[in-house]
Write an enzyme that holds these catalytic residues in place. Structure first.
Site, mmCIF file in Angstrom:
data_model
loop_
_atom_site.group_PDB
_atom_site.id
_atom_site.type_symbol
_atom_site.label_atom_id
_atom_site.label_comp_id
_atom_site.label_asym_id
_atom_site.label_seq_id
_atom_site.Cartn_x
_atom_site.Cartn_y
_atom_site.Cartn_z
ATOM 1 N N CYS A 69 0.828 -1.206 0.000
ATOM 2 C CA CYS A 69 0.000 0.000 0.000
ATOM 3 C C CYS A 69 0.864 1.258 0.000
ATOM 4 O O CYS A 69 1.783 1.389 0.823
ATOM 5 C CB CYS A 69 -0.912 0.004 1.227
ATOM 6 S SG CYS A 69 -1.908 1.499 1.385
ATOM 7 N N GLU A 317 -29.874 -6.837 25.055
ATOM 8 C CA GLU A 317 -29.073 -5.799 24.422
ATOM 9 C C GLU A 317 -29.283 -4.484 25.159
ATOM 10 O O GLU A 317 -30.359 -4.230 25.692
ATOM 11 C CB GLU A 317 -29.501 -5.668 22.943
ATOM 12 C CG GLU A 317 -28.966 -4.489 22.178
ATOM 13 C CD GLU A 317 -27.454 -4.452 22.115
ATOM 14 O OE1 GLU A 317 -26.829 -5.497 21.873
ATOM 15 O OE2 GLU A 317 -26.894 -3.358 22.318
ATOM 16 N N CYS A 396 -13.699 -9.209 21.297
ATOM 17 C CA CYS A 396 -12.934 -8.331 20.411
ATOM 18 C C CYS A 396 -11.764 -7.693 21.140
ATOM 19 O O CYS A 396 -11.099 -6.807 20.594
ATOM 20 C CB CYS A 396 -13.837 -7.256 19.802
ATOM 21 S SG CYS A 396 -14.611 -6.172 21.013
#
Length: 439
Positions: A69, A317, A396
């Site tokens: 890149c 949630e 995560c």
């Protein structure tokens, strides 16, 4: 004469830095790889560690590559393009295990093989920031070391159709009044691509027509259906709509279509998300007649596959809007009879609230970076017979997973299995899965 610092790299950490020991002190060096000998310069000195950057690689790792890149040295979007792809995954797995041992004082009985995912062109959701310098619009990611924006015209981790759209989108926005644009989002769904323009105030009818013309151009060039949304003051509103223009992703193995809006959380990498869901279901093994709680359920990414196996699923949630959309997705997929969604503050859970939700044979956890500490500590207030027999934890952040894994083992759970899932290739970010069985 400038002092020379030379170090041998012995490890790699969760931030993508090489680890060395110099005079008994840990040194973390950007871009350095295990096995290398580097000349380096300190950039931050703390009492227990030092951070540094490479001046020169004296002995190079066989895994070191020339990043493809053109923006790599400046852009903060990726930090691992200089590492051969399979080595990236191996280093992530090793760093993940190190955190389990160091922070949680635990390790899984079984190490799962990593899920590799695609090395390039995988990122189907992206947010780019905008800034103006001398009247010129710069659009891109922040640099790795500051909040400055690196102006990009394309990106190797974006699908080609999204990458090639950046130039014409930026050209249009450049023609608008200076300071108008805050940033943009792009989402590639299964049937439609969504462009969300983030502006500081409203836009004129002329500007709206310009966006419509741009989308017509992009549709002709890409062969894909496009729609656009406008976000002002945190409110996002669809500007173009048709009956066949629904933003959604699919979980083909479970015959599911999950609809969402641009501000909703979805995984950036749907191909690897499908592999992650499959692995979670293989370990959770939902059975008809079981009751399973999906904590931090979001849109139903895990709830709906569980329901497809005819287990009763309670999705919990923190955001009311996400609960509503999860319920709509269950209805859309014909699974309303197996699902119930409810809102709760999952960072303020206790035993009383757990008992109110009711017994579940199994749990699935998919928390944000902060982890699920309150939920897990609440298990200490339950009797053994009230505990779920299996917990599948999607993480995560390895640090909070390690902490929570240590708490689960202390409560009496066995750390049955765990491993990483490479949803973010070319970065040091680690997604992982852990499985815990009641003793």
């Amino acid at each position: 004469m400038e002092q020379r610092f030379i170090a041998q790299i012995i490890d790699w950490n969760q931030e993508g830095r090489g680890v060395a020991r110099v005079d008994g002190k840990a040194v973390f060096i950007d871009d350095a790889l295990p096995g290398e000998v580097v000349e380096w310069q300190p950039v931050r000195v703390k009492k227990s560690y030092t951070e540094g950057k490479i001046s020169r690689v004296l002995i190079s790792s066989n895994a070191r590559l020339q990043p493809p890149c053109e923006y790599y040295e400046r852009c903060g979007g990726c930090n691992s393009q200089h590492i051969e792809f399979t080595t990236q995954v191996a280093l992530k797995q090793r760093a993940w295990l190190n955190q389990m041992r160091r922070l949680g004082k635990v390790q899984p009985d079984e190490l799962m093989p990593p899920i590799y995912g695609l090395p390039w062109r995988y990122r189907e959701r992206v947010r780019l920031s905008a800034v103006y310098e001398d009247g010129q619009l710069k659009l891109g990611f922040q640099t790795g070391q500051s909040h400055a924006i690196v102006d990009i015209d394309g990106c190797l981790v974006l699908p080609i159709v999204l990458s090639e759209a950046l130039k014409p989108i930026k050209a249009l926005l450049q023609s608008w009044p200076v300071g108008c644009v805050e940033g943009l989002m792009l989402h590639q769904g299964s049937e439609v691509i969504a462009l969300t323009l983030q502006v500081y105030s409203g836009i004129s009818q002329k500007m709206r027509k310009q966006v419509d013309c741009l989308l017509t151009q992009l549709q002709q060039q890409s062969g894909c259906l496009w729609q656009w949304w406008l976000q002002t003051d945190g409110t996002t509103v669809l500007q173009s709509a048709s009956e066949d223009s629904i933003l959604a992703y699919r979980l083909a193995e479970y015959e599911l279509e999950i609809r969402y809006q641009p501000e909703d959380f979805t995984q950036v990498n749907q191909a690897t998300n499908e592999l992650m869901v499959r692995r979670a279901m293989q370990w959770l093994q939902p059975q008809a007649g079981e009751r399973i709680v999906d904590w931090f359920c979001g849109l139903g990414n895990f709830s709906l596959p569980i329901a497809r196996m005819q287990a009763e699923v309670v999705g919990v949630e923190g955001m009311a809007a996400m609960c509503q959309r999860a319920g709509s997705n269950a209805q859309h997929n014909g699974l309303a009879q197996f699902t119930h969604f409810q809102q709760a503050d999952l960072f303020a859970m206790n035993g009383q609230r757990l008992r109110r939700i009711g017994y579940a044979h199994k749990w699935l956890l998919d928390p944000p970076r902060a982890g699920a500490q309150a939920l897990i500590l609440a298990l200490n207030e339950l009797e053994d017979r009230q505990l779920p027999r299996r917990i599948v934890y999607i993480s995560c952040d390895p640090a909070t997973l390690a902490r929570d894994a240590g708490l689960l083992v202390k409560r009496g759970y066995l750390y049955r299995a765990g491993g990483i899932m490479n949803l973010f290739a070319q970065t040091a970010h680690v997604e992982s899965i852990a499985v815990f069985d009641w003793r």
